[in-house]
Scaffold this motif. Structure first.
Motif, PDB file in Angstrom:
ATOM      1  N   THR A   1       0.859  -1.188   0.000  1.00 25.53           N
ATOM      2  CA  THR A   1       0.000   0.000   0.000  1.00 25.53           C
ATOM      3  C   THR A   1       0.892   1.234   0.000  1.00 25.53           C
ATOM      4  OG1 THR A   1      -1.740  -1.149   1.218  1.00 25.53           O
ATOM      5  CG2 THR A   1      -1.806   1.251   1.220  1.00 25.53           C
ATOM      6  N   ILE A   2       0.616   2.177  -0.885  1.00 32.06           N
ATOM      7  CA  ILE A   2       1.392   3.422  -0.975  1.00 32.06           C
ATOM      8  C   ILE A   2       0.516   4.563  -0.492  1.00 32.06           C
ATOM      9  CG2 ILE A   2       2.615   4.996  -2.519  1.00 32.06           C
ATOM     10  CD1 ILE A   2       3.188   2.640  -4.352  1.00 32.06           C
ATOM     11  N   LEU A   3       0.956   5.231   0.567  1.00 31.16           N
ATOM     12  CA  LEU A   3       0.246   6.378   1.114  1.00 31.16           C
ATOM     13  C   LEU A   3       0.865   7.649   0.535  1.00 31.16           C
ATOM     14  CD1 LEU A   3      -1.866   7.444   3.175  1.00 31.16           C
ATOM     15  CD2 LEU A   3      -0.009   7.558   4.834  1.00 31.16           C
ATOM     16  N   ILE A   4       0.072   8.421  -0.185  1.00 33.93           N
ATOM     17  CA  ILE A   4       0.554   9.630  -0.858  1.00 33.93           C
ATOM     18  C   ILE A   4       0.183  10.834  -0.004  1.00 33.93           C
ATOM     19  CG2 ILE A   4       0.470  10.976  -2.982  1.00 33.93           C
ATOM     20  CD1 ILE A   4      -0.452   8.409  -4.404  1.00 33.93           C
ATOM     21  N   ALA A   5       1.185  11.612   0.379  1.00 38.17           N
ATOM     22  CA  ALA A   5       0.976  12.728   1.302  1.00 38.17           C
ATOM     23  C   ALA A   5       0.039  13.776   0.709  1.00 38.17           C
ATOM     24  CB  ALA A   5       2.316  13.360   1.669  1.00 38.17           C
ATOM     25  N   ALA A   6      -0.737  14.384   1.588  1.00 41.19           N
ATOM     26  CA  ALA A   6      -1.658  15.440   1.176  1.00 41.19           C
ATOM     27  C   ALA A   6      -0.896  16.746   0.974  1.00 41.19           C
ATOM     28  CB  ALA A   6      -2.749  15.617   2.222  1.00 41.19           C
ATOM     29  N   GLY A   7      -1.493  17.635   0.209  1.00 44.13           N
ATOM     30  CA  GLY A   7      -0.906  18.946  -0.015  1.00 44.13           C
ATOM     31  C   GLY A   7      -0.137  19.032  -1.314  1.00 44.13           C
ATOM     32  N   GLY A   8      -0.430  20.042  -2.122  1.00 40.43           N
ATOM     33  CA  GLY A   8       0.296  20.240  -3.367  1.00 40.43           C
ATOM     34  C   GLY A   8      -0.083  19.230  -4.434  1.00 40.43           C
ATOM     35  N   ARG A   9       0.698  19.243  -5.523  1.00 44.26           N
ATOM     36  CA  ARG A   9       0.471  18.341  -6.646  1.00 44.26           C
ATOM     37  C   ARG A   9       1.576  17.309  -6.734  1.00 44.26           C
ATOM     38  NH1 ARG A   9      -1.138  22.006 -11.925  1.00 44.26           N
ATOM     39  NH2 ARG A   9      -3.273  22.576 -11.313  1.00 44.26           N
ATOM     40  N   HIS A  10       1.191  16.083  -7.020  1.00 47.98           N
ATOM     41  CA  HIS A  10       2.149  15.010  -7.291  1.00 47.98           C
ATOM     42  C   HIS A  10       2.090  14.717  -8.784  1.00 47.98           C
ATOM     43  CE1 HIS A  10       2.709  13.932  -2.980  1.00 47.98           C
ATOM     44  NE2 HIS A  10       1.457  14.321  -2.880  1.00 47.98           N
ATOM     45  N   LEU A  11       3.200  14.895  -9.471  1.00 47.02           N
ATOM     46  CA  LEU A  11       3.232  14.640 -10.905  1.00 47.02           C
ATOM     47  C   LEU A  11       3.071  13.152 -11.179  1.00 47.02           C
ATOM     48  CD1 LEU A  11       6.098  17.010 -12.110  1.00 47.02           C
ATOM     49  CD2 LEU A  11       3.618  17.374 -12.239  1.00 47.02           C
TER      50      LEU A  11
END
Length: 260
Positions: free
Chosen positions: A103-113
């Motif tokens: 499972t990959i948890l992607i941090a909140a805030g901003g844009r992830h390309l």
């Protein structure tokens, strides 16, 4: 006198029994388990919201609930975490390092390309914010899709935004989208974009151990904005069991894309 002595003995016995029972109950507290056992228990919890909420209990549970054995993390600013295992600067690096079932948890805030990222193993990608709008995967105009899915995967609590092309390109496996936002280019280029494109067909051959797994897409409680149509399919997949709920500011979709 004898009656009073009996009462005194009874009260002493009650105190001893209560103290022994309290000591037994305290010895059975979950925090008395070692880290490995407690982490194994956490592994059975669904990442969102249960495992995510366990990290809010105390510092020890935060360490165990966010341990890379349970999930990998994508942090946009990791200057202070370069030596921390399981933390990656972008989604593509995290996907490459992940093992099937991670499972990959992607941090909140901003844009992830996210541009043409191929996922060829069974993974779960989850946004780290309270709402899907807080974690955005952005696909530029030069890319065909944000994510190209060639295996069974799950996306949850994420916003995937594509300027042109599609948000998600489904090739093989079972794709589950839960509580997400899919945004495509609005007019005048909406005829060139589509939130979900599936090219899977009934001709896919699975190993004997995966016969129960079928190609398809399942969408739950997801907002779809822009694009010529919600789903574009080629092959033998069709849109089925569509449900729509109109909220005050949004429209939420439930549907399946499966073989006829």
């Amino acid at each position: 006198m004898e009656v009073e002595e009996d009462k005194i003995k009874q009260t002493k016995w009650k105190r001893r029994s209560s103290s022994s029972s309290s000591s037994k109950s305290s010895s059975c507290l979950i925090n008395n388990l070692d880290d490995g056992c407690l982490m194994h228990i956490f592994s059975f919890l669904p990442p969102i919201p249960d495992r995510y909420n366990t990290a809010l209990v105390c510092h020890r549970w935060l360490f165990l609930a966010c341990h890379p054995r349970l999930w990998l993390r994508v942090e946009r600013s990791i200057k202070d975490r370069l030596e921390e295992p399981g933390v990656f600067p972008d989604i593509e690096t995290a996907v490459a390092a992940a093992r099937p079932g991670d499972t990959i948890l992607i941090a909140a805030g901003g844009r992830h390309l996210a541009s043409n990222i191929q996922i060829k193993k069974r993974l779960c990608l989850i946004g780290g914010g309270e709402l899907p709008d807080e974690t955005t995967l952005f696909c530029s105009r030069a890319s065909d899709s944000a994510l190209e899915l060639l295996s069974t995967c799950k996306l949850a609590n994420l916003t995937v935004k594509a300027e042109l092309g599609c948000c998600l390109l489904h090739r093989n496996g079972r794709l589950t989208i839960e509580g997400c936002v899919l945004q495509c280019e609005s007019n005048p280029l909406d005829h060139l974009s589509c939130p979900i494109v599936s090219t899977a067909s009934a001709q896919t051959v699975f190993p004997s151990s995966m016969k129960c797994s079928k190609d398809g897409v399942s969408v739950f409680r997801t907002r779809i904005e822009g694009g010529a149509k919600a789903v574009l399919t080629s092959g033998n997949l069709t849109l089925q069991r569509v449900r729509v709920i109109y909220a005050r500011t949004s429209i939420f979709f439930w549907f399946d894309v499966e073989h006829q």
